[in-house]
Enzyme design. Structure first.
Site, mmCIF file in Angstrom:
data_model
loop_
_atom_site.group_PDB
_atom_site.id
_atom_site.type_symbol
_atom_site.label_atom_id
_atom_site.label_comp_id
_atom_site.label_asym_id
_atom_site.label_seq_id
_atom_site.Cartn_x
_atom_site.Cartn_y
_atom_site.Cartn_z
ATOM 1 N N ASP A 244 0.920 -0.970 0.100
ATOM 2 C CA ASP A 244 -0.103 0.095 -0.001
ATOM 3 C C ASP A 244 0.864 1.182 -0.013
ATOM 4 O O ASP A 244 0.385 2.202 -0.678
ATOM 5 C CB ASP A 244 -0.837 -0.055 1.243
ATOM 6 N N ARG A 247 3.465 1.451 -3.317
ATOM 7 C CA ARG A 247 2.919 1.762 -4.851
ATOM 8 C C ARG A 247 2.934 3.253 -4.929
ATOM 9 O O ARG A 247 3.013 3.727 -6.200
ATOM 10 C CB ARG A 247 1.422 1.488 -4.574
ATOM 11 N N GLN A 283 -1.688 20.759 -36.068
ATOM 12 C CA GLN A 283 -2.731 20.831 -34.744
ATOM 13 C C GLN A 283 -2.740 19.363 -34.233
ATOM 14 O O GLN A 283 -2.663 19.330 -33.117
ATOM 15 C CB GLN A 283 -4.140 21.008 -35.251
ATOM 16 N N GLU A 370 4.660 -4.473 -8.289
ATOM 17 C CA GLU A 370 4.084 -3.917 -7.072
ATOM 18 C C GLU A 370 2.487 -4.132 -7.152
ATOM 19 O O GLU A 370 1.790 -3.114 -6.802
ATOM 20 C CB GLU A 370 4.374 -2.766 -6.712
HETATM 21 C C1 FAD Z 1 11.372 -5.845 -13.202
HETATM 22 C C2 FAD Z 1 10.674 -6.389 -12.178
HETATM 23 C C3 FAD Z 1 10.883 -6.255 -10.703
HETATM 24 C C4 FAD Z 1 10.182 -6.752 -9.640
HETATM 25 N N1 FAD Z 1 10.690 -6.662 -8.314
HETATM 26 C C5 FAD Z 1 10.226 -7.384 -7.092
HETATM 27 C C6 FAD Z 1 10.726 -7.550 -5.865
HETATM 28 O O1 FAD Z 1 11.454 -6.522 -5.826
HETATM 29 N N2 FAD Z 1 10.128 -8.325 -5.296
HETATM 30 C C7 FAD Z 1 9.027 -8.996 -5.426
HETATM 31 O O2 FAD Z 1 8.444 -9.576 -4.397
HETATM 32 N N3 FAD Z 1 8.455 -8.927 -6.572
HETATM 33 C C8 FAD Z 1 8.991 -8.309 -7.656
HETATM 34 N N4 FAD Z 1 8.364 -8.263 -8.857
HETATM 35 C C9 FAD Z 1 7.294 -9.188 -9.232
HETATM 36 C C10 FAD Z 1 6.048 -8.501 -9.524
HETATM 37 O O3 FAD Z 1 5.321 -7.888 -8.498
HETATM 38 C C11 FAD Z 1 5.286 -9.546 -10.085
HETATM 39 O O4 FAD Z 1 5.441 -9.907 -11.427
HETATM 40 C C12 FAD Z 1 3.671 -9.182 -10.249
HETATM 41 O O5 FAD Z 1 3.040 -9.017 -8.833
HETATM 42 C C13 FAD Z 1 2.653 -9.765 -11.020
HETATM 43 O O6 FAD Z 1 2.824 -11.414 -10.717
HETATM 44 P P1 FAD Z 1 3.055 -12.364 -11.859
HETATM 45 O O7 FAD Z 1 4.306 -12.021 -12.759
HETATM 46 O O8 FAD Z 1 3.391 -13.796 -11.237
HETATM 47 O O9 FAD Z 1 1.540 -12.466 -12.680
HETATM 48 P P2 FAD Z 1 0.713 -13.042 -12.367
HETATM 49 O O10 FAD Z 1 0.212 -13.280 -10.692
HETATM 50 O O11 FAD Z 1 0.837 -14.613 -12.817
HETATM 51 O O12 FAD Z 1 -0.431 -12.475 -13.514
HETATM 52 C C14 FAD Z 1 -0.699 -12.908 -14.904
HETATM 53 C C15 FAD Z 1 -1.798 -11.871 -15.207
HETATM 54 O O13 FAD Z 1 -2.852 -12.290 -14.850
HETATM 55 C C16 FAD Z 1 -3.674 -11.264 -14.222
HETATM 56 N N5 FAD Z 1 -4.394 -11.837 -13.185
HETATM 57 C C17 FAD Z 1 -3.788 -12.428 -12.059
HETATM 58 N N6 FAD Z 1 -4.950 -12.855 -11.096
HETATM 59 C C18 FAD Z 1 -5.813 -12.051 -11.490
HETATM 60 C C19 FAD Z 1 -7.246 -11.984 -10.875
HETATM 61 N N7 FAD Z 1 -7.563 -12.342 -9.666
HETATM 62 N N8 FAD Z 1 -8.184 -11.035 -11.586
HETATM 63 C C20 FAD Z 1 -7.700 -10.542 -12.685
HETATM 64 N N9 FAD Z 1 -6.572 -10.685 -13.345
HETATM 65 C C21 FAD Z 1 -5.445 -11.345 -12.842
HETATM 66 C C22 FAD Z 1 -2.586 -10.304 -13.918
HETATM 67 O O14 FAD Z 1 -3.061 -8.944 -13.667
HETATM 68 C C23 FAD Z 1 -1.548 -10.590 -14.991
HETATM 69 O O15 FAD Z 1 -1.970 -9.576 -16.033
HETATM 70 C C24 FAD Z 1 9.203 -7.695 -10.068
HETATM 71 C C25 FAD Z 1 8.783 -7.833 -11.160
HETATM 72 C C26 FAD Z 1 9.326 -6.987 -12.411
HETATM 73 C C27 FAD Z 1 9.038 -7.536 -13.758
#
Ligand code: FAD
Length: 386
Positions: A244, A247, A283, A370
């Site tokens: 929270d 973000r 424009q 995040e």
């Molecule tokens: C460059 C980078 C740095 C990062 N740094 C950190 C870090 O320091 N620490 C850390 O802990 N993490 C970190 N992350 C991880 C990041 O927070 C996650 O990638 C993110 O939370 C999404 O999780 P996921 O990749 O597993 O996607 P998923 O959860 O697998 O999601 C895949 C897709 O499904 C959608 N989705 C999933 N559930 C639902 C739902 N209930 N309803 C609708 N749509 C849904 C998502 O929105 C997404 O579009 C980092 C990621 C990146 C790319």
């Protein structure tokens, strides 16, 4: 180029903005393209930012920090990210997802041991929540922690961890009770020099290439019991409170990229001539600039407003919803801004010699990490409906 007086900064905040803008423009921006191409982590710059108080912005002076408020923090992250979003995320992660939960939930002993090193920029911090099988569904994480005397023994893996390989302290969430769902998670501060801790290979990313992102591995990793954050079972609550808060840092990062996309679009529109005149005379180009500028002002104002509400503390729970709204709007608006700015650059926008190409790659992740945009919408809707 300033676009307006949005959420007018106090005199102290204005001084901070001027100092950070000067440092970012003179020290961070000139090397950003080269660091991006070489995927080189900006360690020297980060040390200097630590000395300026930019890596422990909420940490009080008693622990060696600068003791800034939340609005000052988002203003500073914006300025740094305008110059280089990779430096912006490193800064945001150390401040928001490492220093903040330690400050909020750590014991006095833990704070005294860890915060001075982080606040001075001597060491960096990180946050380990995501796992290969648990991203949006953080409660599904599988890394375990079992108590053994004065230690917790961690086993498992974290994915996508920013600052991995350089950070000395990670806030890590692990499962301590397999049957208790979200209440079975606990948060720890894991130093990178404890036995059983290791970092995997850096990820090959689309953008933010001079920031570090890598997996963390825990193999019978021994973490001192004194490094617990809050109480056993509070890990999910701590992780959600941390997100929270953090973000707002990502919203500010998006605003910084957006500001730069506008500057590049404006400058290119003035310089580039077609049909015998600068394209800025058309424009359609003017409308593009106006659309980028309006959304920038809206994103910046919402981000600063959400930061002010977070700073004031919100008994109604509005702070979390506003942080999600700011992150959702600012990240999506910044993506639109980079898309529009690149389009305005024509073919040159598709060339890595032009800065907008890096911004276009860097901005993409702001709607993902995040908490994805979809997860922000869920948070906002749940809070509206509850
Ligand atoms: C460059 C980078 C740095 C990062 N740094 C950190 C870090 O320091 N620490 C850390 O802990 N993490 C970190 N992350 C991880 C990041 O927070 C996650 O990638 C993110 O939370 C999404 O999780 P996921 O990749 O597993 O996607 P998923 O959860 O697998 O999601 C895949 C897709 O499904 C959608 N989705 C999933 N559930 C639902 C739902 N209930 N309803 C609708 N749509 C849904 C998502 O929105 C997404 O579009 C980092 C990621 C990146 C790319």
């Amino acid at each position: 180029m300033s676009t307006g007086p949005s959420f007018a900064p106090s005199e102290e905040q204005q001084l901070l903005i001027s100092e950070v803008r000067r440092f970012s423009t003179e020290q961070i921006l000139p090397g950003a393209a080269e660091r991006d191409a070489a995927k080189r982590f900006p360690l020297r710059l980060l040390r200097e930012m630590g000395e300026m108080g930019l890596l422990g912005m909420f940490v009080p002076e008693e622990y060696g920090g600068a003791g800034f408020d939340m609005v000052s923090y988002v203003m500073a992250v914006e300025e740094v990210s305008r110059a280089d979003a990779s430096v912006g995320v490193t800064m945001s992660v150390t401040n928001s997802v490492c220093c903040w939960p330690i400050l909020e939930f750590g014991s006095d002993d833990l704070k005294a041991r860890v915060l001075p090193e982080l606040a001075s920029g001597e060491e960096l911090g990180g946050f380990g929540l995501t796992e290969p099988g648990a991203g949006s569904d953080a409660g599904g994480l599988r890394t375990t922690a079992v108590r053994e005397g004065d230690h917790w023994i961690l086993n498992g893996e974290k994915a996508w961890i920013t600052n991995a390989g350089e950070a000395k302290y990670f806030v890590v969430v692990a499962r301590t009770d397999p049957d208790a769902g979200n209440r079975g998670l606990t948060a720890f501060v894991v130093p990178s020099d404890v036995p059983g801790f290791s970092v995997g290979l850096a990820e090959h990313k689309l953008g933010l290439r001079s920031s570090l992102t890598a997996p963390l591995f825990f193999e019978n990793c021994r973490v001192p019991a004194a490094n617990l954050l809050g109480e056993e079972g509070q890990g999910f609550k701590i992780a959600m409170a941390t997100l929270d808060h953090s973000r707002l840092g990502i919203a500010a990062q998006a605003v910084g990229i957006h500001q730069r996309a506008l500057e590049l679009a404006r400058d290119y529109a003035r310089e580039r001539e077609q049909f015998g005149r600068p394209i800025a005379d058309f424009q359609a180009i003017q409308f593009t600039l106006a659309d980028i500028a309006v959304e920038l002002e809206a994103a910046r104002t919402l981000t600063r407003c959400a930061a002010a509400v977070a700073e004031a503390g919100s008994a109604s729970g509005d702070a979390g919803r506003l942080a999600s709204e700011a992150k959702l709007f600012a990240s999506e608006a910044a993506n639109r801004a980079c898309q529009r700015s690149l389009q305005l650059h024509g073919g040159n926008g598709f060339h890595e010699d032009y800065e907008i190409a890096r911004l276009y790659r860097d901005v993409r992740v702001t709607t993902i990490y995040e908490g994805t945009s979809e997860m922000q919408r869920l948070v906002i809707a749940r809070r509206l409906l509850s």
